[in-house]
Design a protein around this motif. Structure first.
Motif, PDB file in Angstrom:
ATOM      1  N   HIS A 183     -53.646  57.778  78.599  1.00  0.00           N
ATOM      2  CA  HIS A 183     -52.192  57.602  78.568  1.00  0.00           C
ATOM      3  C   HIS A 183     -51.955  56.146  78.925  1.00  0.00           C
ATOM      4  O   HIS A 183     -52.736  55.535  79.655  1.00  0.00           O
ATOM      5  CB  HIS A 183     -51.551  58.549  79.591  1.00  0.00           C
ATOM      6  N   TYR A 193     -50.011  54.563  80.909  1.00  0.00           N
ATOM      7  CA  TYR A 193     -49.945  54.243  82.339  1.00  0.00           C
ATOM      8  C   TYR A 193     -51.367  54.074  82.883  1.00  0.00           C
ATOM      9  O   TYR A 193     -51.691  53.089  83.532  1.00  0.00           O
ATOM     10  CB  TYR A 193     -49.193  55.368  83.069  1.00  0.00           C
ATOM     11  N   GLY A 212     -51.459  50.211  82.726  1.00  0.00           N
ATOM     12  CA  GLY A 212     -50.806  50.107  84.031  1.00  0.00           C
ATOM     13  C   GLY A 212     -51.769  50.257  85.197  1.00  0.00           C
ATOM     14  O   GLY A 212     -51.510  49.744  86.287  1.00  0.00           O
ATOM     15  N   ALA A 221     -44.250  57.108  85.852  1.00  0.00           N
ATOM     16  CA  ALA A 221     -44.350  58.012  84.696  1.00  0.00           C
ATOM     17  C   ALA A 221     -43.377  59.190  84.722  1.00  0.00           C
ATOM     18  O   ALA A 221     -43.260  59.907  83.741  1.00  0.00           O
ATOM     19  CB  ALA A 221     -45.769  58.512  84.459  1.00  0.00           C
ATOM     20  N   PRO A 223     -39.753  60.885  87.309  1.00  0.00           N
ATOM     21  CA  PRO A 223     -38.959  60.617  88.519  1.00  0.00           C
ATOM     22  C   PRO A 223     -39.599  61.182  89.781  1.00  0.00           C
ATOM     23  O   PRO A 223     -40.172  62.260  89.757  1.00  0.00           O
ATOM     24  CB  PRO A 223     -37.638  61.346  88.238  1.00  0.00           C
ATOM     25  N   GLY A 254     -42.590  52.321  89.420  1.00  0.00           N
ATOM     26  CA  GLY A 254     -42.485  51.641  88.142  1.00  0.00           C
ATOM     27  C   GLY A 254     -41.900  52.572  87.119  1.00  0.00           C
ATOM     28  O   GLY A 254     -42.045  53.791  87.222  1.00  0.00           O
ATOM     29  N   GLY A 283     -41.735  53.038  82.912  1.00  0.00           N
ATOM     30  CA  GLY A 283     -42.313  52.519  81.681  1.00  0.00           C
ATOM     31  C   GLY A 283     -42.272  53.522  80.566  1.00  0.00           C
ATOM     32  O   GLY A 283     -41.864  54.672  80.739  1.00  0.00           O
ATOM     33  N   MET A 284     -42.695  53.058  79.412  1.00  0.00           N
ATOM     34  CA  MET A 284     -42.773  53.889  78.213  1.00  0.00           C
ATOM     35  C   MET A 284     -43.985  53.450  77.411  1.00  0.00           C
ATOM     36  O   MET A 284     -44.323  52.264  77.407  1.00  0.00           O
ATOM     37  CB  MET A 284     -41.546  53.635  77.321  1.00  0.00           C
ATOM     38  N   THR A 285     -44.590  54.379  76.700  1.00  0.00           N
ATOM     39  CA  THR A 285     -45.691  54.026  75.810  1.00  0.00           C
ATOM     40  C   THR A 285     -45.258  52.882  74.885  1.00  0.00           C
ATOM     41  O   THR A 285     -46.018  51.945  74.626  1.00  0.00           O
ATOM     42  CB  THR A 285     -46.096  55.257  74.967  1.00  0.00           C
ATOM     43  N   PRO A 323     -46.887  49.596  79.323  1.00  0.00           N
ATOM     44  CA  PRO A 323     -45.667  50.379  79.349  1.00  0.00           C
ATOM     45  C   PRO A 323     -44.549  49.822  80.227  1.00  0.00           C
ATOM     46  O   PRO A 323     -43.431  50.272  80.125  1.00  0.00           O
ATOM     47  CB  PRO A 323     -46.150  51.680  79.980  1.00  0.00           C
ATOM     48  N   VAL A 324     -44.806  48.843  81.121  1.00  0.00           N
ATOM     49  CA  VAL A 324     -43.855  48.626  82.219  1.00  0.00           C
ATOM     50  C   VAL A 324     -42.697  47.697  81.839  1.00  0.00           C
ATOM     51  O   VAL A 324     -42.895  46.634  81.244  1.00  0.00           O
ATOM     52  CB  VAL A 324     -44.578  48.049  83.467  1.00  0.00           C
ATOM     53  N   ASP A 373     -33.317  57.002  77.736  1.00  0.00           N
ATOM     54  CA  ASP A 373     -33.126  57.324  79.150  1.00  0.00           C
ATOM     55  C   ASP A 373     -31.752  56.850  79.581  1.00  0.00           C
ATOM     56  O   ASP A 373     -31.251  55.836  79.092  1.00  0.00           O
ATOM     57  CB  ASP A 373     -34.188  56.625  80.015  1.00  0.00           C
ATOM     58  N   ARG A 429     -31.960  61.846  80.822  1.00  0.00           N
ATOM     59  CA  ARG A 429     -32.598  61.521  79.545  1.00  0.00           C
ATOM     60  C   ARG A 429     -31.717  62.044  78.430  1.00  0.00           C
ATOM     61  O   ARG A 429     -31.266  63.184  78.515  1.00  0.00           O
ATOM     62  CB  ARG A 429     -33.938  62.260  79.503  1.00  0.00           C
ATOM     63  N   LYS A 475     -32.951  61.735  75.307  1.00  0.00           N
ATOM     64  CA  LYS A 475     -33.952  62.138  74.307  1.00  0.00           C
ATOM     65  C   LYS A 475     -34.493  63.524  74.628  1.00  0.00           C
ATOM     66  O   LYS A 475     -34.315  64.046  75.724  1.00  0.00           O
ATOM     67  CB  LYS A 475     -35.065  61.110  74.221  1.00  0.00           C
ATOM     68  N   LYS A 506     -41.194  66.058  80.340  1.00  0.00           N
ATOM     69  CA  LYS A 506     -42.310  65.469  81.094  1.00  0.00           C
ATOM     70  C   LYS A 506     -42.883  66.495  82.058  1.00  0.00           C
ATOM     71  O   LYS A 506     -42.235  66.903  83.013  1.00  0.00           O
ATOM     72  CB  LYS A 506     -41.804  64.260  81.870  1.00  0.00           C
ATOM     73  N   GLN A 561     -46.401  63.812  78.391  1.00  0.00           N
ATOM     74  CA  GLN A 561     -45.373  64.016  77.372  1.00  0.00           C
ATOM     75  C   GLN A 561     -45.523  65.373  76.696  1.00  0.00           C
ATOM     76  O   GLN A 561     -46.617  65.743  76.278  1.00  0.00           O
ATOM     77  CB  GLN A 561     -45.522  62.967  76.266  1.00  0.00           C
TER      78      GLN A 561
HETATM   79  O1  4UV Z   1     -44.169  57.160  77.066  1.00  0.00           O
HETATM   80  P1  4UV Z   1     -44.346  57.759  78.399  1.00  0.00           P
HETATM   81  O2  4UV Z   1     -45.329  58.868  78.535  1.00  0.00           O
HETATM   82  O3  4UV Z   1     -44.738  56.544  79.329  1.00  0.00           O
HETATM   83  C1  4UV Z   1     -44.780  56.556  80.703  1.00  0.00           C
HETATM   84  C2  4UV Z   1     -45.183  55.326  81.396  1.00  0.00           C
HETATM   85  C3  4UV Z   1     -44.961  55.220  82.735  1.00  0.00           C
HETATM   86  C4  4UV Z   1     -45.328  54.152  83.640  1.00  0.00           C
HETATM   87  C5  4UV Z   1     -44.599  54.015  84.797  1.00  0.00           C
HETATM   88  C6  4UV Z   1     -44.914  53.042  85.725  1.00  0.00           C
HETATM   89  C7  4UV Z   1     -45.955  52.148  85.543  1.00  0.00           C
HETATM   90  O4  4UV Z   1     -46.241  51.251  86.365  1.00  0.00           O
HETATM   91  C8  4UV Z   1     -46.700  52.301  84.358  1.00  0.00           C
HETATM   92  O5  4UV Z   1     -47.647  51.544  84.178  1.00  0.00           O
HETATM   93  C9  4UV Z   1     -46.359  53.321  83.453  1.00  0.00           C
HETATM   94  O6  4UV Z   1     -44.491  57.549  81.325  1.00  0.00           O
HETATM   95  O7  4UV Z   1     -42.964  58.334  78.916  1.00  0.00           O
HETATM   96  C10 4UV Z   1     -41.824  57.541  78.977  1.00  0.00           C
HETATM   97  C11 4UV Z   1     -40.708  58.296  79.640  1.00  0.00           C
HETATM   98  O8  4UV Z   1     -41.096  58.816  80.919  1.00  0.00           O
HETATM   99  C12 4UV Z   1     -39.995  58.787  81.824  1.00  0.00           C
HETATM  100  C13 4UV Z   1     -38.826  58.222  81.026  1.00  0.00           C
HETATM  101  O9  4UV Z   1     -38.094  59.279  80.460  1.00  0.00           O
HETATM  102  C14 4UV Z   1     -39.530  57.409  79.947  1.00  0.00           C
HETATM  103  O10 4UV Z   1     -38.746  57.168  78.800  1.00  0.00           O
HETATM  104  N1  4UV Z   1     -40.334  57.924  82.971  1.00  0.00           N
HETATM  105  C15 4UV Z   1     -41.333  57.039  83.070  1.00  0.00           C
HETATM  106  N2  4UV Z   1     -41.352  56.457  84.277  1.00  0.00           N
HETATM  107  C16 4UV Z   1     -40.325  56.978  84.982  1.00  0.00           C
HETATM  108  C17 4UV Z   1     -39.671  57.907  84.130  1.00  0.00           C
HETATM  109  C18 4UV Z   1     -39.803  56.779  86.307  1.00  0.00           C
HETATM  110  N3  4UV Z   1     -40.372  55.948  87.162  1.00  0.00           N
HETATM  111  N4  4UV Z   1     -38.713  57.483  86.660  1.00  0.00           N
HETATM  112  C19 4UV Z   1     -38.129  58.345  85.801  1.00  0.00           C
HETATM  113  N5  4UV Z   1     -38.588  58.577  84.556  1.00  0.00           N
END
Ligand code: 4UV
Length: 550
Positions: A244, A246, A250, A316, A318, A343, A345-347, A351-352, A428, A443, A445, A449, A454
């Motif tokens: 993944h 992260y 990350g 990744a 909340p 942090g 982030g998103m893919t 991601p950050v 988001d 969210r 979308k 999670k 995902q």
């Molecule tokens: O695409 P994805 O699966 O990507 C991630 C990546 C997360 C991170 C977070 C901190 C880092 O330092 C790092 O390197 C990678 O999760 O999903 C993206 C979605 O996950 C939710 C939000 O809905 C994004 O669009 N999400 C991710 N981080 C958070 C979050 C958070 N801190 N708080 C709330 N929702």
């Protein structure tokens, strides 16, 4: 002291932390650029077996791996390598070896079903797969269905050329002549899969420049003060998967760049994790909220197990203030003694995009932090499309060098997600305060999670719709104390048809990996609420779903 100065006009916010120099390095060159300074220090150790490689050895294996992929496996620059690997030290060798050879990597959760892996690997034309013994049957089965398949790399196993199997060890031992290409930083090197704001998982095209930019952004000396800390013998114990974004950029690349000793676990069990805490005495933990909850609340975890921890990063999904407080209570440490970082982030953004700065004001514990350098944001009213001021919630849009090139082979989804001005529409809902700290509140979308993983509702809906008894279906996430969210299906049956909730749950369980199962249960309805355009009104279902117990 918090950084408050930021250039704001009515259109967008700038990062208060300035700009990074977007470089021309490839990801592998950047991550290992300081390797000479700590060549003898341990780079990656398997927490289960103790198998360990130092930085010098890792770098050398990456080079040999690149030659083997280009040599005996005959993989040409731009071709795809698929990884079906848990977190093991060889993950580093294979993924960076492939990138060094100019290949594009896609990775899958090893616990995916063969169907799930086949869909992903055929979508992006995988030409070779690397895996471990446990997943060789799946890899071989998937490999057979791929066009111009060139072979399977068996980590920990031997060659069997009659079956197209190459043992990783023998690949690395032999001297292969190969002219490795000069790789351009604008080339795509990674295609992780994400469902984005809607629909099935899609390939996210990330370039070297995207991934390197994000490492520079998250290690910006002003924001993170990491400069003096590199190579000082820090130890990271990590569970979030490297398959993944992260885990891969990350966590893995982030900490390799700093010269940290990374301890991996191929599988999480409470006992194994605690054993690793005691044996490796980690100073740094990078976790997802469910793992933070385990550390904070599990009776087996004692404060002694956490006595070495100085930094913990949560991302990744909340997390809550109260869980962070519980964690501190468990450690019997104060906020000054442990750095708690969050942090967001998103893919699609490598991601950050948001992170809590080093000098973290703990009063802002519910915040996911500030914009990392060279990143801009808009918070846009969902009803009027206007840019909103502080404390007003709207859709979060982001822009920066870490934003993906686009979705693989899917121009329509790309256009819907990244607009013509380069804004990534995150799906988001967020707001920011007067000091430009951001808070994620909801969210828009469809994405669900589960423990940071995902889950695409569409993927589950398509499976349930295959049943002839089903007239309509919608899947949404419902809150769960441990996993954050779990999927719940709302099903409409055709007249005079019968189907039990167990039938629906079993069907999904037979096709999809564990965390996508319907742990939120099944609710039968007379009709799925849809808007005039036929779109499922998921919020309405959520309200309904939260009230009704399955
Ligand atoms: O695409 P994805 O699966 O990507 C991630 C990546 C997360 C991170 C977070 C901190 C880092 O330092 C790092 O390197 C990678 O999760 O999903 C993206 C979605 O996950 C939710 C939000 O809905 C994004 O669009 N999400 C991710 N981080 C958070 C979050 C958070 N801190 N708080 C709330 N929702």
């Amino acid at each position: 002291a918090t950084q408050t100065a930021t250039a704001v006009d009515s259109k967008f916010l700038n990062s208060p932390w300035g700009e990074i120099q977007v470089g021309k390095e490839t990801l592998t060159d950047f991550v290992f650029s300081d390797v000479e300074s700590w060549a003898d220090a341990p780079a990656v150790t398997c927490g289960a077996s103790g198998r360990s490689y130092d930085y010098g050895m890792t770098r050398m294996m990456i080079e040999r791996c690149a030659c083997a992929l280009a040599g005996p496996l005959k993989l040409a620059p731009g071709e795809r390598l698929g990884l079906i690997l848990p977190n093991i030290p060889e993950f580093v060798v294979l993924i960076h070896g492939a990138m060094r050879a100019g290949l594009v990597v896609t990775f899958a959760n090893p616990l995916y079903t063969a169907d799930e892996i086949r869909r992903q690997f055929s979508d992006c034309n995988v030409k070779a797969i690397a895996t471990i013994e446990m997943f060789m049957p799946v890899a071989q089965e998937v490999g057979k269905s791929l066009k111009d398949y060139k072979g399977t790399i068996w980590v920990g196993g031997d060659d069997d050329k009659t079956k197209g199997i190459y043992g990783l060890k023998s690949l690395l031992m032999a001297d292969h002549e190969a002219d490795l290409p000069k790789v351009d930083c604008d080339e795509v090197c990674l295609i992780p899969y994400s469902s984005g704001t809607t629909g099935m998982p899609k390939g996210v095209m990330l370039t070297h420049k995207n991934l390197v930019s994000n490492l520079k952004q998250t290690q910006c000396p002003k924001m993170m003060k990491y400069e003096g800390e590199k190579g000082k013998g820090d130890v990271l114990l990590t569970v979030p998967p490297f398959f993944h974004i992260y885990g891969f950029n990350g966590i893995l690349n982030y900490n390799l760049k700093l010269g940290y000793h990374i301890v991996t676990m191929p599988r999480f069990t409470p006992d194994d994790y605690i054993k690793c805490l005691v044996e490796y005495q980690p100073t740094t933990l990078f976790v997802v909220p469910s793992l933070l909850a385990f550390l904070a609340t599990h009776p087996l975890v004692k404060k002694e197990h956490l006595q070495w921890v100085e930094t913990i990063m949560v991302g990744a999904a909340p997390t809550t203030d109260s869980m962070l407080e519980k964690f501190l209570l468990k450690c019997e440490k104060t906020k000054d003694q442990i750095k708690l970082l969050q942090g967001y982030g998103m893919t699609e953004s490598s991601p950050v995009t948001l992170m809590t700065p080093y000098e973290y004001p703990y009063s802002k514990v519910g915040s996911v932090g500030q914009l990392v350098p060279s990143t801009q944001a808009r918070v846009v009213s969902i009803t009027t499309g206007e840019m909103l001021g502080p404390h007003k919630s709207g859709e979060l849009w982001l822009r920066g060098p870490q934003v993906m090139k686009g979705y693989w082979n899917n121009e329509a989804a790309t256009k819907e997600t990244v607009d013509s001005d380069g804004w990534l529409h995150t799906g988001d809902v967020a707001y920011y305060d007067e000091e430009f700290y951001f808070y994620i509140v909801d969210r828009t979308k469809e994405l669900i999670k589960v423990k940071g993983n995902q889950v695409s509702p569409t993927e589950i809906e398509n499976i349930i719709m295959e049943r002839p008894e089903v007239a309509d279906v919608a899947v949404v996430g419902v809150p769960d104390p441990l996993a954050g969210e779990v999927p719940r299906a709302f099903v409409v049956l055709k007249p005079k048809q019968k189907l039990t909730d167990k039938d629906v749950c079993d069907l999904v369980a037979s096709k999809l990996t564990r965390y996508k199962h319907l742990d939120g249960g099944v609710v039968f309805l007379d009709a799925i609420p849809r808007n005039a355009a036929g779109k499922i009104m998921r919020n309405e279902l959520k309200v309904l779903g939260y009230k009704k117990k399955p």
